[in-house]
Design an enzyme around this catalytic site. Structure first.
Site, PDB file in Angstrom:
ATOM      1  CD  GLN A 159      22.629  39.493  54.671  1.00 42.34           C
ATOM      2  OE1 GLN A 159      21.584  38.867  54.493  1.00 42.34           O
ATOM      3  NE2 GLN A 159      23.004  40.476  53.858  1.00 42.34           N
ATOM      4  CD  GLN A 161      23.231  44.297  50.332  1.00 40.67           C
ATOM      5  OE1 GLN A 161      22.188  43.725  50.582  1.00 40.67           O
ATOM      6  NE2 GLN A 161      23.264  45.473  49.768  1.00 40.67           N
ATOM      7  CD  GLU A 316      14.272  42.569  50.817  1.00 39.45           C
ATOM      8  OE1 GLU A 316      15.175  42.613  49.964  1.00 39.45           O
ATOM      9  OE2 GLU A 316      14.262  43.290  51.828  1.00 39.45           O
ATOM     10  CG  HIS A 319      16.437  44.745  46.226  1.00 39.42           C
ATOM     11  ND1 HIS A 319      17.230  45.805  45.876  1.00 39.42           N
ATOM     12  CD2 HIS A 319      16.208  44.879  47.567  1.00 39.42           C
ATOM     13  CE1 HIS A 319      17.481  46.546  46.950  1.00 39.42           C
ATOM     14  NE2 HIS A 319      16.864  46.011  47.993  1.00 39.42           N
ATOM     15  CE1 TYR A 403      18.525  51.009  53.113  1.00 41.78           C
ATOM     16  CE2 TYR A 403      16.657  49.826  52.202  1.00 41.78           C
ATOM     17  CZ  TYR A 403      17.900  49.818  52.784  1.00 41.78           C
ATOM     18  OH  TYR A 403      18.533  48.633  53.032  1.00 41.78           O
ATOM     19  NE  ARG A 575      13.836  44.053  60.253  1.00 37.95           N
ATOM     20  CZ  ARG A 575      12.701  44.373  59.660  1.00 37.95           C
ATOM     21  NH1 ARG A 575      11.573  43.788  60.032  1.00 37.95           N
ATOM     22  NH2 ARG A 575      12.675  45.262  58.689  1.00 37.95           N
ATOM     23  CE  LYS A 577      12.650  49.193  60.693  1.00 41.10           C
ATOM     24  NZ  LYS A 577      11.513  48.804  59.884  1.00 41.10           N
TER      25      LYS A 577
HETATM   26  N1  BES Z   1      19.578  44.511  50.728  1.00 41.81           N
HETATM   27  C1  BES Z   1      18.941  44.998  51.884  1.00 41.81           C
HETATM   28  C2  BES Z   1      19.555  44.492  53.160  1.00 41.81           C
HETATM   29  C3  BES Z   1      20.986  44.933  53.374  1.00 41.81           C
HETATM   30  C4  BES Z   1      21.385  46.229  53.114  1.00 41.81           C
HETATM   31  C5  BES Z   1      21.894  44.028  53.856  1.00 41.81           C
HETATM   32  C6  BES Z   1      22.715  46.603  53.325  1.00 41.81           C
HETATM   33  C7  BES Z   1      23.215  44.402  54.070  1.00 41.81           C
HETATM   34  C8  BES Z   1      23.620  45.698  53.805  1.00 41.81           C
HETATM   35  C9  BES Z   1      17.446  44.652  51.883  1.00 41.81           C
HETATM   36  O1  BES Z   1      16.854  44.739  50.638  1.00 41.81           O
HETATM   37  C10 BES Z   1      16.742  45.662  52.734  1.00 41.81           C
HETATM   38  O2  BES Z   1      16.753  46.802  52.364  1.00 41.81           O
HETATM   39  N2  BES Z   1      16.167  45.235  53.835  1.00 41.81           N
HETATM   40  C11 BES Z   1      15.443  46.088  54.751  1.00 41.81           C
HETATM   41  C12 BES Z   1      13.968  45.988  54.533  1.00 41.81           C
HETATM   42  C13 BES Z   1      13.401  46.989  53.638  1.00 41.81           C
HETATM   43  C14 BES Z   1      11.904  46.828  53.544  1.00 41.81           C
HETATM   44  C15 BES Z   1      13.729  48.409  53.991  1.00 41.81           C
HETATM   45  C16 BES Z   1      15.711  45.619  56.172  1.00 41.81           C
HETATM   46  O3  BES Z   1      16.303  44.566  56.329  1.00 41.81           O
HETATM   47  O4  BES Z   1      15.336  46.313  57.094  1.00 41.81           O
HETATM   48 ZN    ZN Z   2      16.680  46.739  49.964  1.00 41.76          ZN
END
Ligand code: BES
Ligand code: ZN
Length: 622
Positions: A159, A161, A316, A319, A403, A575, A577
Site C-alpha cells: 500500500q 499511498q 476506485e 480515479h 472527499y 480496515r 475506517k
Molecule cells: N486513494 C484512496 C485511499 C487512500 C487515501 C490511501 C489516502 C492512502 C491515503 C482510495 O481511493 C479511497 O478513497 N478509498 C476509500 C473508499 C472510498 C469509497 C471513499 C476508503 O478506503 O475508505
Molecule cells: Zn479515493
C-alpha cells in the site's frame, strides 16, 4: 559494495546546496513544491524503473535491484526517497562503463525517511540500487498462511499511498513525478503475483512474473500483491482476482463492473489504461479500495452479497481519470484526487442506478462532511481544500474534507453552469492534463478560462471553498425523498417503540445507515437490544451497517452484551475506517480493558497503517 563517503561535512553541505538549491539546514532539503519528497526532479528526472524483486516470505523481506533510467540531460546529483531500506550498493551505469557510486544516506526524518544522495557523472544513464526492505516496511503487509482463506500460501500486498513506496523501492516518491516501469518478480512456486501493470491470468509454475507499465505513473501507484488467488473475467476489459474460495462470490458482487467502465467513459472520455481489473485482498487491507492502475486493490468487506457497497468500485474506477491520469501535484492538493473522484463516483452511480439511489449516498456524504467539520472545528486549517502539510504527515490531510467538501464544490459548479457545460469542461480538463500532475492553482486557472469565464462572483465563491476553512453555505439539490419517507417511519417508531412500524424489507444499506444515524444519541441499551433482536444488527447485514451500529451500541451502554460480535468484527477486518470509530467508542465508554484485550489478540492481523492509528487511540501519548 558501498564506497566509503570521503567528502568532508562542509563539502557535502556545499554540494547538496548546489545540487538541490534548497538546503535550509543540514539534511533538511525537501523539494520546495513537494513537502513530502526529498527528490530533486528539477536537477535530475527519472523516466523509467526496471525492477527485479525477490520475495522471501520467511524473512518477510524483498530483495530488490532497481535500475533508475534517467532523462538524457540531467544535473550532477540524483536524490531518492527511502524509508528504512537497507541499501547494499549503488552503481552508475554509463555509456562505456559501470562504476560504484559515492552515495550517501542522510539522517532520517521520522515521517519522510532518509534521502539517498547519488553524485552522477555526465555520461550516467542508469543508477542501480541494490537493497533489502526492512521487516517493518510501512507499505508491506506479510500475512502467514493461517491468515488467508485457503491457508495454502502466505500473502503479501503493498500500500504505497501516500508516501510509502519509498519503503519498498528507492525512488523519487512524490505524486508530481511520473515514470514507466518494468518488473520481474520472483515468488515461491505455486503462488500468483499481480502488479499495477499488465498482468497475466494464470500462475507461472516457477513463480516468475514479469510486468510492464508503459504509461507513466507516480510512485504512490506502484503496487504488488502475491498469494493464492485466481482470475475470473467479468467483461471484455474487466475481471476479478480473488482467493479461489471467494472468486465466484466476488465476480457476482462485481458483475456490473464492465457496465461501470462503459458508463464512466460515456461521462468523461475513453478509459486510458487498457484493462481494468480488481483484486480482493485479505480482510486486513487497511482501506476500502486503492486505485492502483489496471488493478484496484479491494477490501473483502465490500462483498456484502447484495451489491450494496459497490459505490466503492465506482470510486476506485473514477480515479482512473481523477488521480491516476490527472494527479494531485502534492498531497496539499489531495482534494483534486479525492473530491473530483467522489463527484465522478456519484455520477456513475446515478447513471447506473438512478438519481434517488445516488443521492442517498450523497446525502450520507454530506452528513460525513458535517461530522468531520464539527470534529475538526470550523476554523481548523485541515478543513480547507488546499492544505499546507509542510512538516505534517500527509495522513493527517486525508480526511472527509477532501472527499466531501471537494465533491460539493464540483456539485456547486455543476449546478451553477449546468450539467452539459460542466461535463464538457471536466472532459476537457482530463484531456488537457492527461499523464500530468496538477496543482489546485492549475485547476483554478483552467476553471477560470474554461468554465467561469469572467464570472468574478463565482470565482470568489470558489476561492472561498478552496482557501477558507469550514463550511460553505450551499445546498445541493439532492433528491431526499427516500430519506424523508424513512424519517416518517422513524418518527412513528420513536413515538411508541414498535419495531413493526419500520418497513425494513424495502430498505437498502443506505437507509439502514441513515436510520441508525437518526437514533437518539443518549439512548439506553434497552433500545439497542430491541432493535438488535428485531433486525440482528450485531451479527448480520454488512460491514458498513455493523460498523456504525457497533459505534452506536457501544456509546449507549449495549457494548458488553455484544462483545463477542464486536471482537469477531475487529479480528476479521483491519480496515482503518472501521477500527478507528469502534476502538474509540470502546475507550470512551468504560470498555478500555476489552479494547486492549481484543487489540492484543487482533494486532497481528493489522496492517502497519491501521496498527499505528489504533495504537494512538489506545495509548494517546504515543
Ligand atoms: N486513494 C484512496 C485511499 C487512500 C487515501 C490511501 C489516502 C492512502 C491515503 C482510495 O481511493 C479511497 O478513497 N478509498 C476509500 C473508499 C472510498 C469509497 C471513499 C476508503 O478506503 O475508505
Ligand atoms: Zn479515493
Amino acid at each position: 559494495m558501498r564506497i566509503p563517503v570521503s567528502i568532508s561535512c562542509f563539502c557535502l553541505l556545499l554540494f547538496l546546496n548546489i545540487a538541490c538549491k534548497k538546503a535550509s539546514k543540514e539534511n533538511q532539503f525537501v523539494v520546495e513544491d513537494d513537502p513530502h519528497s526529498f527528490s530533486n526532479p528539477e536537477v535530475c528526472k527519472v523516466k523509467h524503473l526496471d525492477l527485479e524483486l525477490n520475495l522471501n516470505f520467511d524473512l518477510k523481506q524483498i530483495h530488490g535491484i532497481v535500475n533508475l533510467h534517467l532523462e538524457p540531460i540531467h544535473g550532477d546529483t540524483l536524490v531518492l526517497d527511502n524509508l528504512d531500506l537497507e541499501i547494499q550498493g549503488v552503481q552508475l551505469i554509463q555509456e562505456n562503463d559501470t562504476v560504484n557510486a559515492d552515495y550517501k544516506v542522510l539522517s532520517k526524518d521520522e515521517v519522510l525517511g532518509a534521502a539517498i544522495v547519488v553524485p552522477l557523472q555526465s555520461s550516467t544513464k542508469i543508477v542501480q540500487v541494490k537493497y533489502n526492505t526492512s521487516a517493518n516496511a510501512r507499505a508491506l503487509q506479510w500475512l502467514p498462511n493461517e491468515q488467508t482463506l485457503s491457508k495454502k500460501f502466505p500473502f503479501l500486498f503493498t500500500q504505497s499511498q501516500s508516501i510509502y513506496a519509498r519503503s519498498w523501492i528507492p525512488c523519487p516518491d512524490g505524486p508530481g513525478m511520473r515514470f514507466t516501469y518494468h518488473a520481474k518478480v520472483k515468488v515461491a512456486p505455486g503462488m500468483m503475483a499481480v502488479m499495477s501493470a499488465s498482468n497475466g491470468i494464470v500462475r507461472n509454475p516457477e513463480g516468475i512474473y514479469e510486468f510492464n507499465m508503459e504509461l507513466p505513473v507516480p510512485a504512490y501507484l506502484m503496487a504488488l500483491a502475491v498469494g493464492d488467488f485466481d482470475f475470473k473475467p467479468i467483461g471484455q476489459r474487466t475481471g476479478v482476482y480473488a482467493e479461489p474460495s471467494l472468486l465466484n462470490k466476488a465476480a457476482a458482487e462485481f458483475s456490473d463492473l464492465e457496465k461501470m467502465l462503459e458508463t464512466a467513459e460515456k461521462l468523461y472520455g475513453p478509459y486510458p489504461w487498457g484493462r481494468y481489473d480488481v483484486i480482493v485482498l485479505p480482510g486486513s487491507f487497511p482501506f476500502g479500495g486503492m486505485e492502483n492502475p489496471r488493478m484496484t486493490f479491494l477490501t473483502p468487506s465490500v462483498i456484502a452479497g447484495d451489491q450494496s457497497l459497490t459505490s466503492l468500485l465506482a470510486h476506485e474506477l473514477a480515479h482512473s481519470w481523477s488521480g491516476n491520469l490527472v494527479t494531485n501535484a502534492t498531497w496539499n492538493d489531495f482534494w483534486l484526487n479525492e473530491g473530483i473522484t467522489t463527484y465522478f463516483e456519484s455520477r456513475i452511480m446515478e447513471a447506473l442506478y438512478g438519481k434517488p439511489y445516488a443521492d442517498m449516498l450523497s446525502l450520507l456524504g454530506l452528513q460525513d462532511l458535517d461530522k468531520s467539520i464539527s470534529e475538526l472545528g470550523a476554523d481548523n486549517q485541515l478543513t480547507k481544500l488546499k492544505l499546507n502539510l509542510k512538516g505534517i504527515d500527509p495522513e493527517e490531510g486525508a480526511t472527509d474534507i477532501a472527499y466531501e467538501k471537494g465533491k460539493s464544490l464540483m456539485r456547486y459548479l455543476e449546478e451553477r453552469f449546468g450539467r452539459n457545460d460542466f461535463d464538457r469542461f471536466l472532459m476537457r480538463y482530463f484531456e488537457h492534463y492527461k499523464f500530468q500532475s496538477n496543482t489546485t492553482e492549475g485547476f483554478l486557472e483552467f476553471t477560470k478560462t474554461n468554465l467561469l469565464k469572467n464570472n468574478q462572483g463565482v470565482l470568489d465563491t470558489v476561492n472561498q471553498w478552496i482557501y477558507k476553512p469550514g463550511r460553505v453555505t450551499y445546498k445541493a439539490s439532492y433528491d431526499d425523498k427516500k430519506f424523508s419517507d424513512l424519517k416518517i417511519q422513524a418518527a412513528n417508531y420513536f413515538a411508541n417503540y414498535d419495531t413493526n412500524l419500520l418497513k425494513t424489507a424495502d430498505w437498502s444499506t443506505h437507509e439502514w445507515l441513515y436510520f441508525i444515524r437518526l437514533l437518539p444519541r443518549d439512548s439506553s441499551s434497552r433500545l439497542c437490544k430491541q432493535l438488535d433482536k428485531a433486525f440482528n444488527l450485531s451479527t448480520g447485514r454488512n460491514c458498513e451497517i455493523q460498523c456504525i451500529w457497533f459505534e452506536y451500541a457501544i456509546s449507549n451502554g449495549y457494548g458488553p452484551e455484544i462483545l463477542p460480535d464486536i471482537e469477531k468484527f475487529l479480528t476479521n477486518y483491519g480496515r482503518r475506517k472501521y477500527l478507528k470509530p469502534i476502538y474509540s467508542a470502546l475507550t470512551e465508554n468504560h470498555m478500555t480493558s476489552d479494547a486492549l484485550r481484543i487489540f492484543e489478540k487482533a494486532k497481528g492481523h493489522y496492517h502497519p497503517i491501521s496498527l499505528i492509528s489504533v495504537e494512538k487511540i489506545l495509548n494517546p501519548k504515543i
